[in-house]
Design a protein around this motif. Sequence first.
Motif, short mmCIF file in Angstrom:
data_model
loop_
_atom_site.label_atom_id
_atom_site.label_comp_id
_atom_site.label_asym_id
_atom_site.label_seq_id
_atom_site.Cartn_x
_atom_site.Cartn_y
_atom_site.Cartn_z
N CYS A 21 -23.73 -22.91 11.34
CA CYS A 21 -23.64 -22.11 12.56
C CYS A 21 -24.82 -21.12 12.63
O CYS A 21 -25.06 -20.37 11.68
CB CYS A 21 -22.32 -21.34 12.60
N ASN A 23 -25.11 -18.56 14.24
CA ASN A 23 -24.70 -17.17 14.44
C ASN A 23 -24.07 -16.56 13.19
O ASN A 23 -24.42 -15.46 12.81
CB ASN A 23 -23.72 -17.10 15.61
N CYS A 24 -23.16 -17.32 12.52
CA CYS A 24 -22.46 -16.71 11.37
C CYS A 24 -22.74 -17.43 10.06
O CYS A 24 -22.36 -16.96 9.00
CB CYS A 24 -20.96 -16.67 11.63
N CYS A 32 -20.16 -22.59 15.47
CA CYS A 32 -18.74 -22.82 15.16
C CYS A 32 -17.86 -22.39 16.34
O CYS A 32 -18.30 -21.65 17.22
CB CYS A 32 -18.36 -22.08 13.89
N CYS A 35 -17.55 -18.63 16.95
CA CYS A 35 -18.71 -18.00 17.61
C CYS A 35 -18.81 -18.44 19.07
O CYS A 35 -19.14 -17.63 19.94
CB CYS A 35 -19.99 -18.29 16.84
ZN LIG Z 1 -20.19 -19.15 13.72
#
Ligand SMILES: [Zn+2]
Length: 233
Positions: A21, A23-24, A32, A35
């Motif tokens: 992912c 973002n995370c 994911c 997100c």
């Molecule tokens: Zn994520």
Amino acid sequence: MAQVIKSISEFCLDLIFPKKCVNCGEFGSFCCQKCLAKIKPIQTQVCPKCGKISDLGKWCAGCKRDSNLTGIIVGATYRVGPTKEMIHYLKYNSVKELSQPLADLLIDQLIEAEISDKTITTSVPLHKKKYLERGYNQSEIMAKIVAAKLGLNYQNLLIRKRYDKKSQVELKGDARRKNLVDAFALCPMIDISGQTIFIVDDVSTTGTTLEECAKVLRDGGARRIYGLVVARG
Ligand SMILES: [Zn+2]
Ligand SMILES: [Zn+2]
């Protein structure tokens, strides 16, 4: 057989470059579910000038329209959730899989609008040299997804005449505007007279790029020109 080979090569790629992912950092996908749920889609489109609620992001009657754009339709807020990261990875890290969830943000805005199937979808072009360096135009990929979903034709209508080392994002105010004057031209042998056109762009802050593209399309005879921006800063 081709499908099997594709699955095998995808499997091998997953082993070497596991999907993560953007973002995370969670493994399994490029963005994911947790997100994706943080994306902030635009609830109501507004007049790009005064911010009053307006169908399809059209310039409202009160704002004297000194623009060649009919409206700007925005998918999501740029700085909330993973949207900014997703666009960045699609653009600079070749994570083309992110084009689908990002294009979906525009599709969601348009799916219930009454759009003539004669509307042409196009994208903000890259300069040929930049296109060859990157290998793809992220806005074109998303525009084709949007067009396919809405049953519209996709066509490259514009050429970018100027090659910029710096991206528009790095330039400020006046430099940015100057840099875009006469930056675009209409592709040769194209007839767009009386047409409605959607121009897809990934991010728009000031709308200058879309405005310059719209000017060229208007000069070419287009009747209605909408900017479709995945995210607005
Ligand atoms: Zn994520
Ligand atoms: Zn207005």
